[in-house]
Design a protein around this motif. Sequence first.
Motif, mmCIF file in Angstrom:
data_model
loop_
_atom_site.group_PDB
_atom_site.id
_atom_site.type_symbol
_atom_site.label_atom_id
_atom_site.label_comp_id
_atom_site.label_asym_id
_atom_site.label_seq_id
_atom_site.Cartn_x
_atom_site.Cartn_y
_atom_site.Cartn_z
ATOM 1 N N MET A 1 -4.283 -15.348 -0.362
ATOM 2 C CA MET A 1 -3.941 -16.826 -0.478
ATOM 3 C C MET A 1 -3.141 -16.961 1.334
ATOM 4 O O MET A 1 -2.487 -17.704 1.791
ATOM 5 C CB MET A 1 -3.184 -17.190 -1.407
ATOM 6 C CG MET A 1 -3.460 -17.308 -2.787
ATOM 7 S SD MET A 1 -2.972 -18.243 -3.804
ATOM 8 C CE MET A 1 -1.385 -17.825 -3.802
ATOM 9 N N LEU B 1 6.576 -5.903 -2.072
ATOM 10 C CA LEU B 1 6.333 -6.917 -1.095
ATOM 11 C C LEU B 1 5.722 -8.700 -1.989
ATOM 12 O O LEU B 1 4.326 -8.382 -2.646
ATOM 13 C CB LEU B 1 5.290 -6.716 0.108
ATOM 14 C CG LEU B 1 6.140 -5.370 0.489
ATOM 15 C CD1 LEU B 1 5.058 -5.430 2.046
ATOM 16 C CD2 LEU B 1 7.663 -5.824 1.212
ATOM 17 N N HIS C 1 -1.342 -6.804 1.308
ATOM 18 C CA HIS C 1 -2.358 -7.406 1.565
ATOM 19 C C HIS C 1 -3.816 -5.963 2.448
ATOM 20 O O HIS C 1 -4.382 -6.295 1.880
ATOM 21 C CB HIS C 1 -3.081 -8.974 2.141
ATOM 22 C CG HIS C 1 -1.735 -10.053 1.811
ATOM 23 N ND1 HIS C 1 -0.887 -10.126 2.284
ATOM 24 C CD2 HIS C 1 -2.578 -10.205 0.579
ATOM 25 C CE1 HIS C 1 -0.384 -11.677 1.268
ATOM 26 N NE2 HIS C 1 -1.024 -11.482 0.380
ATOM 27 N N VAL D 1 2.770 -2.739 -2.985
ATOM 28 C CA VAL D 1 3.474 -1.498 -1.959
ATOM 29 C C VAL D 1 4.725 -2.370 -2.315
ATOM 30 O O VAL D 1 4.853 -3.388 -2.813
ATOM 31 C CB VAL D 1 3.018 -2.056 -0.615
ATOM 32 C CG1 VAL D 1 3.453 -1.749 0.408
ATOM 33 C CG2 VAL D 1 1.022 -1.415 -0.551
ATOM 34 N N GLY E 1 -4.279 -6.358 -5.928
ATOM 35 C CA GLY E 1 -3.226 -5.693 -6.291
ATOM 36 C C GLY E 1 -3.005 -5.338 -7.407
ATOM 37 O O GLY E 1 -2.916 -6.586 -8.113
ATOM 38 N N ASP F 1 0.185 -7.734 -9.458
ATOM 39 C CA ASP F 1 -0.243 -8.835 -10.147
ATOM 40 C C ASP F 1 -1.154 -8.273 -10.782
ATOM 41 O O ASP F 1 -2.149 -8.343 -11.909
ATOM 42 C CB ASP F 1 -1.101 -10.462 -9.612
ATOM 43 C CG ASP F 1 0.151 -10.307 -8.100
ATOM 44 O OD1 ASP F 1 0.180 -11.466 -8.624
ATOM 45 O OD2 ASP F 1 -0.679 -10.113 -7.063
HETATM 46 P P1 AMP Z 1 -1.677 -13.440 -2.546
HETATM 47 O O1 AMP Z 1 -2.046 -13.968 -1.409
HETATM 48 O O2 AMP Z 1 -0.605 -12.895 -3.183
HETATM 49 O O3 AMP Z 1 -2.699 -13.811 -3.857
HETATM 50 O O4 AMP Z 1 -2.852 -12.031 -3.145
HETATM 51 C C1 AMP Z 1 -3.723 -11.081 -2.681
HETATM 52 C C2 AMP Z 1 -3.937 -9.822 -3.176
HETATM 53 O O5 AMP Z 1 -3.122 -9.295 -2.733
HETATM 54 C C3 AMP Z 1 -4.008 -9.839 -4.490
HETATM 55 O O6 AMP Z 1 -4.855 -9.373 -4.935
HETATM 56 C C4 AMP Z 1 -2.231 -9.181 -5.013
HETATM 57 O O7 AMP Z 1 -2.299 -8.525 -5.640
HETATM 58 C C5 AMP Z 1 -2.450 -9.176 -3.781
HETATM 59 N N1 AMP Z 1 -0.896 -8.165 -3.447
HETATM 60 C C6 AMP Z 1 0.152 -8.846 -3.832
HETATM 61 N N2 AMP Z 1 1.732 -8.561 -2.982
HETATM 62 C C7 AMP Z 1 0.402 -6.822 -3.431
HETATM 63 C C8 AMP Z 1 2.074 -5.986 -3.409
HETATM 64 N N3 AMP Z 1 3.033 -5.807 -2.953
HETATM 65 N N4 AMP Z 1 0.631 -4.927 -3.046
HETATM 66 C C9 AMP Z 1 -0.044 -4.629 -2.914
HETATM 67 N N5 AMP Z 1 -1.416 -5.472 -3.326
HETATM 68 C C10 AMP Z 1 -0.482 -6.989 -3.596
#
Ligand code: AMP
Length: 284
Positions: A36, A190, A43, A182, A153, A156
Motif C-alpha cells: 500500500m 516496522l 517492504h 523486519v 510479510g 501480517d
Molecule cells: P502494507 O503496505 O502494510 O499492506 O504491507 C505490504 C506488505 O509488506 C505486506 O505483505 C506486509 O506484511 C509487508 N510488511 C509490512 N511491514 C513489514 C515488516 N516490518 N517486515 C516484513 N514485511 C512487512
Amino acid sequence: MGVASPLDTVRTVSDLRARIAAWRAEGLRVGLVPTMGALHDGHISLVKNSVADCEKTVVTLFVNPAQFGEGEDFGVYPRNEERDAEMVQAEGADLLFAPGVEEVYPEGHSTKVHVGGLGDVLEGEFRPGFFTGVATVVTKLLLQSLPDEAYFGEKDYQQLQVIKKLIRDLDIPVTATGVKTVREADGLALSSRNAYLTPEERAQAPILHGTIAQVAEQVGRGENPRDLEAWAKGQLERGGFWQVDYVTVRDAATLDEAADASRPARVLAAAWLGKARLIDNVPV
Ligand code: AMP
C-alpha cells in the motif's frame, strides 16, 4: 554521470499484462510484491527477496479502500509514490503497478472474496470486512499479473495464512512466500502506522514485541498459554496500551487456540497505543 530515468510505471491492468507477457515470452521468472506504499525497510525486504529469486520484480502500490473500515485511516494513510518508486528502483525492481481506485474497482464491481474460518477470527473479528477487502484485492492482483511468486510479510501473519488459503482454494497458479518481520533495533516491527506514534508512545511501543517474545519463550518451556495470555494483557496495559484487542497463542497453520507447544504455534497480538493500532506476532 546521467540521471537515472524514473521507474517504469503502469496504471492499467492491460498495460501490466502486456509488460508481463513480454517477459514471459522471454521465459523470465516474475515476482510480485503487493504494497500500500509508504514503504519502509520491511517492504524493501520483500523486494530484495523477489529480486534475488526472480528475473523480474513487479511492485504494486495501491491503498485499497475495501480493506479500511468506517472510521479507519484510509483518508490519512501516508502516500508518496515518487519516493516509493525511487526506493524500489534502487533495489532492482523492474515495474511499478500503481492503479487508481476506478481501475481496480470500476463502476458496478460487486464480486468479493471471503476466506471463511481463517479470515473470520482475530483481525477478522476486530476489523469486520478487513480480510474480505484484502482477499479480494490480492486475488485480483494475482490474477492480473499471474506471477511465479508473490511475497508477503510475516508481520501480517494472519494475512499471509489467509492469502495462502485463497491461493489453494481458488487454484491460483502462484506461490506465496512469507518474509521474516523486519524490526527496529528495539524490537518494534516496522509499520507505516508507526508514524502515528508520538515520541513518548514510540518509546513505549517495543513492549509489544518484548511481551509476546516472552510469552513465546515460556510456552516453549511448557507453561500454560492461557495463563501467559492473561499476564501479557496486563503487561501491555501497564505499559501504556489503552486497549488490548487480543494477545493469544495459536496453532501456526490453522490459527485455532493452541493448548501447548506440541505443534508449531504463534503468539499474535493487536493493541492500541495512542492513535495507532499495532499488531505483531512471533513463533513459539
Ligand atoms: P502494507 O503496505 O502494510 O499492506 O504491507 C505490504 C506488505 O509488506 C505486506 O505483505 C506486509 O506484511 C509487508 N510488511 C509490512 N511491514 C513489514 C515488516 N516490518 N517486515 C516484513 N514485511 C512487512
